[in-house]
Design a protein around this motif. Structure first.
Motif, mmCIF file in Angstrom:
data_model
loop_
_atom_site.group_PDB
_atom_site.id
_atom_site.type_symbol
_atom_site.label_atom_id
_atom_site.label_comp_id
_atom_site.label_asym_id
_atom_site.label_seq_id
_atom_site.Cartn_x
_atom_site.Cartn_y
_atom_site.Cartn_z
ATOM 1 N N UNK A 336 0.811 -1.217 0.000
ATOM 2 C CA UNK A 336 0.000 0.000 0.000
ATOM 3 C C UNK A 336 0.847 1.271 0.000
ATOM 4 N N UNK A 337 2.160 1.163 -0.166
ATOM 5 C CA UNK A 337 3.022 2.344 -0.112
ATOM 6 C C UNK A 337 2.712 3.354 -1.222
ATOM 7 N N UNK A 338 2.054 2.909 -2.266
ATOM 8 C CA UNK A 338 1.654 3.839 -3.332
ATOM 9 C C UNK A 338 0.677 4.896 -2.862
ATOM 10 N N UNK A 339 0.084 4.704 -1.676
ATOM 11 C CA UNK A 339 -0.851 5.689 -1.110
ATOM 12 C C UNK A 339 -0.150 6.952 -0.619
ATOM 13 N N UNK A 340 1.124 6.837 -0.272
ATOM 14 C CA UNK A 340 1.822 7.887 0.483
ATOM 15 C C UNK A 340 1.751 9.271 -0.168
ATOM 16 N N UNK A 341 2.094 9.427 -1.459
ATOM 17 C CA UNK A 341 2.058 10.777 -2.037
ATOM 18 C C UNK A 341 0.666 11.406 -1.994
ATOM 19 N N UNK A 342 -0.366 10.592 -2.187
ATOM 20 C CA UNK A 342 -1.729 11.119 -2.143
ATOM 21 C C UNK A 342 -2.083 11.601 -0.740
ATOM 22 N N UNK A 343 -1.724 10.809 0.269
ATOM 23 C CA UNK A 343 -2.025 11.171 1.659
ATOM 24 C C UNK A 343 -1.363 12.486 2.021
ATOM 25 N N UNK A 348 -3.311 17.937 3.895
ATOM 26 C CA UNK A 348 -3.227 19.385 4.103
ATOM 27 C C UNK A 348 -4.500 20.081 3.623
ATOM 28 N N UNK A 349 -5.091 19.565 2.550
ATOM 29 C CA UNK A 349 -6.337 20.149 2.052
ATOM 30 C C UNK A 349 -7.483 19.924 3.028
ATOM 31 N N UNK A 350 -7.548 18.721 3.597
ATOM 32 C CA UNK A 350 -8.662 18.384 4.483
ATOM 33 C C UNK A 350 -8.574 19.109 5.820
ATOM 34 N N UNK A 351 -7.403 19.591 6.188
ATOM 35 C CA UNK A 351 -7.285 20.408 7.397
ATOM 36 C C UNK A 351 -8.164 21.659 7.265
ATOM 37 N N UNK A 352 -8.203 22.239 6.057
ATOM 38 C CA UNK A 352 -9.035 23.412 5.812
ATOM 39 C C UNK A 352 -10.502 23.017 5.611
ATOM 40 N N UNK A 353 -10.726 21.860 4.994
ATOM 41 C CA UNK A 353 -12.100 21.389 4.802
ATOM 42 C C UNK A 353 -12.782 21.125 6.138
ATOM 43 N N UNK A 354 -12.010 20.744 7.150
ATOM 44 C CA UNK A 354 -12.571 20.485 8.472
ATOM 45 C C UNK A 354 -13.229 21.736 9.036
ATOM 46 N N UNK A 390 -6.758 18.338 -13.081
ATOM 47 C CA UNK A 390 -5.720 17.559 -12.415
ATOM 48 C C UNK A 390 -5.540 16.181 -13.010
ATOM 49 N N UNK A 391 -6.617 15.581 -13.539
ATOM 50 C CA UNK A 391 -6.537 14.231 -14.093
ATOM 51 C C UNK A 391 -5.578 14.139 -15.272
ATOM 52 N N UNK A 392 -5.294 15.269 -15.911
ATOM 53 C CA UNK A 392 -4.347 15.268 -17.022
ATOM 54 C C UNK A 392 -2.946 14.902 -16.550
ATOM 55 N N UNK A 399 -4.928 14.682 -6.640
ATOM 56 C CA UNK A 399 -4.631 14.983 -5.240
ATOM 57 C C UNK A 399 -4.310 16.470 -5.074
ATOM 58 N N UNK A 400 -3.522 17.020 -6.004
ATOM 59 C CA UNK A 400 -3.211 18.445 -5.953
ATOM 60 C C UNK A 400 -4.459 19.301 -6.151
ATOM 61 N N UNK A 401 -5.435 18.773 -6.890
ATOM 62 C CA UNK A 401 -6.690 19.512 -7.081
ATOM 63 C C UNK A 401 -7.392 19.756 -5.746
ATOM 64 N N UNK A 402 -7.310 18.777 -4.833
ATOM 65 C CA UNK A 402 -7.871 18.960 -3.491
ATOM 66 C C UNK A 402 -7.223 20.153 -2.804
ATOM 67 N N UNK A 403 -5.904 20.255 -2.895
ATOM 68 C CA UNK A 403 -5.174 21.296 -2.167
ATOM 69 C C UNK A 403 -5.408 22.684 -2.759
ATOM 70 N N UNK A 404 -5.774 22.737 -4.018
ATOM 71 C CA UNK A 404 -6.073 24.029 -4.646
ATOM 72 C C UNK A 404 -7.508 24.454 -4.362
ATOM 73 N N UNK A 405 -8.450 23.506 -4.459
ATOM 74 C CA UNK A 405 -9.868 23.853 -4.320
ATOM 75 C C UNK A 405 -10.302 24.052 -2.870
ATOM 76 N N UNK A 406 -9.699 23.326 -1.923
ATOM 77 C CA UNK A 406 -10.143 23.388 -0.518
ATOM 78 C C UNK A 406 -10.047 24.782 0.092
ATOM 79 N N UNK A 407 -8.908 25.491 -0.016
ATOM 80 C CA UNK A 407 -8.869 26.836 0.568
ATOM 81 C C UNK A 407 -9.813 27.808 -0.110
ATOM 82 N N UNK A 408 -10.043 27.633 -1.420
ATOM 83 C CA UNK A 408 -10.982 28.500 -2.121
ATOM 84 C C UNK A 408 -12.406 28.300 -1.594
ATOM 85 N N UNK A 409 -12.781 27.040 -1.346
ATOM 86 C CA UNK A 409 -14.128 26.767 -0.846
ATOM 87 C C UNK A 409 -14.299 27.290 0.577
ATOM 88 N N UNK A 410 -13.275 27.155 1.408
ATOM 89 C CA UNK A 410 -13.354 27.705 2.763
ATOM 90 C C UNK A 410 -13.567 29.209 2.718
#
Length: 510
Positions: A336-343, A348-354, A390-392, A399-410
């Motif tokens: 499952x080490x392939x998960x690491x970069x996504x996590x 960091x994005x979900x810290x703001x989503x919280x 981001x899918x491109x 994953x980077x799309x989360x970090x860009x969109x989360x602060x904007x939504x907050x």
């Protein structure tokens, strides 16, 4: 989450003193959050064993079905039942109407999912998805028997009986999951376990609430239920578009193994936001509804909630980001080490989503669900666009799309909600700062330490223990040096002590 602060000692909540009401809210938080923690311990215990027995591809297939279920579940009528909490008073007939709505809606959803499952399977190119979805339709039939008793007990801030049922249901789900995994059921393990959990909750809540009422299908005069519930419903729809669009987009572009890694990384990163904040919001909604006419109390309580939640969320997410590699290897295994970069990115994005999801219970309790609806609409536009772009760059781009969109939504949510609550963006930022600033400094220190111990060759479990210990010491020390009042505030909450009386000027500064 409303406190018993002396700031509100002169107010009354329906004939109940502020101190007594605060004590009830505190008890509700303890029972709801405490039971959630115990339930998650049970669930995680079985999950960690199951995840080692199953393959990432199983989780990829399961993630595909969850997109369909989530998009149908927003119509399950929970918002209509929630209108009973926000109302100043209710009568038995309105309860019967709400139950009738729940039964009709969920029976229709079960039928739609059952007969529409082949369409979803064709979209993903995975025939087994149809079989999985048809069996999962059973969960919709349990929803009315969960939603109505849960809402009625929440209205009375009665979370004690719910807690026992939730714990028993978690145990039933965990036992089912482990038994199925050991029996070699593969992906079906992930289907049968939630069904066992749902139906255990449905039966248990109906029994403890003594609320098996005869439904009414005469929906005349239920305009308030429909109006409030519709706004909540659309908020849920937009939230689902926002939160599920990444899997929907990725499911047709990437193979199940890669998608399973991304999906489980997202699940792990969302643990705090998805498992621990919602129970607080469940208590906050009826509590805010009780004090909605006292805007000073509303403002004070909201900012305190943000401050206390960030004291826990910020170090959790920052710590998760910098310890992801040894944590995944220790807990899940090397496959499952392939998960690491996504996590690392999504955490960091979900810290703001919280913080962002703390606004909706308050604006709904104030009778303005349209505010959270427009906020959710903004997310439903921002996130899919970000994911498509981001899918491109593959799943890492998503994953980077989360970090860009989360602060904007907050930012958008705060701008929409702040005038109604009576706060400013600066107030919200100040409430976040006591937890956020020390957590970021802690993350830098732990990250540097993680790089330093790599050449030593320490095994992953040893690395994890060392880094977590360092993080706890750094964060605790920084709080002690910079935010002693925040520590005192948490201790007062735990010990159920009254804070010192403050004057109006001090309250404004909180």
């Amino acid at each position: 989450m409303v406190s018993e602060s002396a700031d509100f000692k002169g107010s009354e909540m329906g004939g109940e003193s502020a101190a007594a009401f605060g004590s009830r809210v505190r008890s509700a938080v303890i029972w709801r959050s405490g039971s959630q923690i115990l339930a998650q311990i049970i669930t995680w215990g079985s999950t960690l064993m199951v995840i080692r027995l199953l393959d990432p591809a199983d989780y990829g297939l399961f993630a595909m079905t969850q997109v369909v279920i989530s998009f149908l579940a927003f119509l399950n009528g929970w918002g209509f039942a929630s209108a009973l909490v926000q109302s100043d008073s209710i009568d038995p007939f309105r309860i019967r109407q709400a139950f009738g709505l729940l039964l009709v809606l969920n029976a229709l959803l079960a039928a739609i999912q059952y007969f529409g499952a082949p369409i979803a399977a064709a979209y993903y190119g995975q025939p087994i998805v149809a079989d999985l979805l048809q069996v999962q339709a059973l969960m919709f039939l349990a929803t009315p028997f969960i939603a109505l008793p849960e809402v009625m007990m929440s209205r009375a801030l009665d979370f004690r009986r719910q807690a026992f049922v939730n714990l028993f249901a978690a145990l039933a789900g965990a036992i089912t999951a482990l038994a199925c995994a050991l029996a070699g059921y593969g992906v079906w393990t992930l289907v049968y376990a939630p069904i066992a959990l749902f139906w255990t909750r449905a039966i248990g809540l109906t029994v403890v609430a003594r609320l098996l009422v005869w439904p009414s299908f005469d929906f005349r005069g239920c305009g308030q239920i429909i109006g409030f519930g519709s706004a909540v419903l659309f908020s849920q729809l937009f939230w689902l578009v926002q939160s599920q669009s990444d899997i929907f987009i990725a499911g047709a572009r990437f193979e199940p193994h890669a998608l399973g890694l991304y999906a489980e990384a997202l699940f792990l990163a969302q643990i705090f936001m998805a498992k621990f904040v919602p129970p607080l919001n469940e208590v906050a909604f009826p509590a805010y509804a009780r004090i909605k006419h006292d805007r000073a109390a509303v403002r004070w309580s909201f900012l305190k909630t943000v401050r206390l939640v960030m004291l826990v969320a910020a170090p959790f997410y920052c710590g998760l980001a910098v310890t992801a590699s040894p944590m995944v290897e220790t807990v899940f295994g090397t496959k499952w080490l392939g998960m690491v970069p996504y996590i690392q990115i999504i955490a960091l994005a979900l810290m703001l989503m919280t913080v962002q999801i703390l606004f909706a219970p308050l604006t709904n309790a104030l009778g303005k669900p349209s505010v959270s609806m427009f906020s959710a609409l903004s997310g439903a536009i921002m996130f899919p666009v970000a994911f498509l772009i981001g899918a491109e760059w593959g799943l890492i781009g998503m994953a980077w799309a989360w970090l860009i969109a989360a602060p904007l939504l907050l930012l958008v949510t705060a701008l929409l909600s702040a005038p109604l609550i009576g706060v400013t963006l600066w107030d919200v930022g100040r409430a976040m700062l006591p937890g956020l600033a020390p957590a970021l400094v802690m993350a830098v220190g732990v990250g540097l330490a993680a790089q330093a111990i790599v050449p030593i060759g320490l095994a992953a479990p040893g690395q994890l223990v060392a880094l977590v210990a360092l993080g706890v010491m750094l964060y605790g020390g920084l709080l002690w040096l910079l935010e002693r009042e925040a520590i005192a505030e948490v201790l007062r909450l735990v010990r159920r002590r009254q804070p010192p009386a403050v004057d109006a000027a001090t309250q404004d500064a909180i």
